[in-house]
Scaffold this motif. Sequence first.
Motif, PDB file in Angstrom:
ATOM      1  N   GLY A  65       0.787  -1.234   0.000  1.00  0.00           N
ATOM      2  CA  GLY A  65       0.000   0.000   0.000  1.00  0.00           C
ATOM      3  C   GLY A  65       0.814   1.276   0.000  1.00  0.00           C
ATOM      4  O   GLY A  65       0.267   2.378  -0.107  1.00  0.00           O
ATOM      5  N   ILE A  66       2.119   1.180   0.117  1.00  0.00           N
ATOM      6  CA  ILE A  66       2.965   2.371   0.215  1.00  0.00           C
ATOM      7  C   ILE A  66       2.976   3.114  -1.114  1.00  0.00           C
ATOM      8  O   ILE A  66       3.272   2.544  -2.160  1.00  0.00           O
ATOM      9  CB  ILE A  66       4.394   2.005   0.649  1.00  0.00           C
ATOM     10  CG1 ILE A  66       4.359   1.459   2.071  1.00  0.00           C
ATOM     11  CG2 ILE A  66       5.330   3.206   0.564  1.00  0.00           C
ATOM     12  CD1 ILE A  66       5.651   0.891   2.568  1.00  0.00           C
ATOM     13  N   THR A  67       2.651   4.416  -1.051  1.00  0.00           N
ATOM     14  CA  THR A  67       2.656   5.252  -2.248  1.00  0.00           C
ATOM     15  C   THR A  67       3.732   6.328  -2.195  1.00  0.00           C
ATOM     16  O   THR A  67       4.189   6.782  -3.233  1.00  0.00           O
ATOM     17  CB  THR A  67       1.295   5.944  -2.464  1.00  0.00           C
ATOM     18  OG1 THR A  67       1.021   6.787  -1.333  1.00  0.00           O
ATOM     19  CG2 THR A  67       0.182   4.929  -2.634  1.00  0.00           C
ATOM     20  N   THR A  68       4.142   6.725  -0.985  1.00  0.00           N
ATOM     21  CA  THR A  68       5.073   7.840  -0.835  1.00  0.00           C
ATOM     22  C   THR A  68       6.191   7.489   0.140  1.00  0.00           C
ATOM     23  O   THR A  68       5.929   6.989   1.236  1.00  0.00           O
ATOM     24  CB  THR A  68       4.334   9.092  -0.305  1.00  0.00           C
ATOM     25  OG1 THR A  68       3.259   9.400  -1.185  1.00  0.00           O
ATOM     26  CG2 THR A  68       5.262  10.282  -0.192  1.00  0.00           C
ATOM     27  N   VAL A  69       7.420   7.796  -0.277  1.00  0.00           N
ATOM     28  CA  VAL A  69       8.576   7.688   0.613  1.00  0.00           C
ATOM     29  C   VAL A  69       9.046   9.117   0.843  1.00  0.00           C
ATOM     30  O   VAL A  69       9.439   9.805  -0.100  1.00  0.00           O
ATOM     31  CB  VAL A  69       9.700   6.823   0.002  1.00  0.00           C
ATOM     32  CG1 VAL A  69      10.887   6.747   0.950  1.00  0.00           C
ATOM     33  CG2 VAL A  69       9.182   5.419  -0.323  1.00  0.00           C
ATOM     34  N   GLY A  70       8.970   9.571   2.074  1.00  0.00           N
ATOM     35  CA  GLY A  70       9.246  10.965   2.410  1.00  0.00           C
ATOM     36  C   GLY A  70      10.718  11.335   2.338  1.00  0.00           C
ATOM     37  O   GLY A  70      11.605  10.476   2.210  1.00  0.00           O
ATOM     38  N   PRO A  71      11.001  12.649   2.452  1.00  0.00           N
ATOM     39  CA  PRO A  71      12.373  13.147   2.404  1.00  0.00           C
ATOM     40  C   PRO A  71      13.260  12.485   3.463  1.00  0.00           C
ATOM     41  O   PRO A  71      12.841  12.328   4.614  1.00  0.00           O
ATOM     42  CB  PRO A  71      12.225  14.640   2.677  1.00  0.00           C
ATOM     43  CG  PRO A  71      10.815  14.965   2.326  1.00  0.00           C
ATOM     44  CD  PRO A  71      10.030  13.728   2.627  1.00  0.00           C
ATOM     45  N   TYR A  72      14.435  12.080   3.052  1.00  0.00           N
ATOM     46  CA  TYR A  72      15.456  11.508   3.936  1.00  0.00           C
ATOM     47  C   TYR A  72      15.002  10.234   4.655  1.00  0.00           C
ATOM     48  O   TYR A  72      15.629   9.828   5.634  1.00  0.00           O
ATOM     49  CB  TYR A  72      15.922  12.537   4.973  1.00  0.00           C
ATOM     50  CG  TYR A  72      16.605  13.742   4.393  1.00  0.00           C
ATOM     51  CD1 TYR A  72      17.992  13.791   4.266  1.00  0.00           C
ATOM     52  CD2 TYR A  72      15.875  14.840   3.964  1.00  0.00           C
ATOM     53  CE1 TYR A  72      18.627  14.902   3.741  1.00  0.00           C
ATOM     54  CE2 TYR A  72      16.496  15.959   3.430  1.00  0.00           C
ATOM     55  CZ  TYR A  72      17.866  15.985   3.321  1.00  0.00           C
ATOM     56  OH  TYR A  72      18.497  17.091   2.800  1.00  0.00           O
ATOM     57  N   ALA A  73      13.932   9.595   4.211  1.00  0.00           N
ATOM     58  CA  ALA A  73      13.352   8.455   4.928  1.00  0.00           C
ATOM     59  C   ALA A  73      14.364   7.347   5.222  1.00  0.00           C
ATOM     60  O   ALA A  73      14.382   6.792   6.316  1.00  0.00           O
ATOM     61  CB  ALA A  73      12.167   7.891   4.156  1.00  0.00           C
TER      62      ALA A  73
END
Length: 135
Positions: A65-73
């Motif tokens: 379900g992951i759609t977004t990987v945030g900054p510096y994750a």
Amino acid sequence: MIRRPPGSTLFPYTTLFRSGVASMGAFAFRGTRLVNLTLPDALVEIPEEAFKDVRTLTEVTFGSGITTVGPYAFSGCSGLTSLDIPDSVTELGTRSFADLAYLTSLSIGSGIETISEACFSNAGRSSGMASLTIP
């Protein structure tokens, strides 16, 4: 919740999420000693710096379900040598996978729409990138 396998005293740490976990906070596991990470299917976004500088991390399994990987994750997770970003991911934030010095294999799924600036900056700098798949 962070758990150690039975009989383990120091390593490896693994992260086990209940199947219904749908969110986590920024910086949630920054600098911890995780080794293996399996993210649940209900999770939609990996927030800013969620796993930044987890140098012991060697394996990440993304939920569907992951759609977004945030900054510096995952920035600074130098133990990662291989990444398989699933088709569900549409956006990779600024420097989300920067400074993965030993990354040798990278596969980005077909759903990707945005790869932000410096997303993979310095990835593979110590080992050389042997395999790269971009749709």
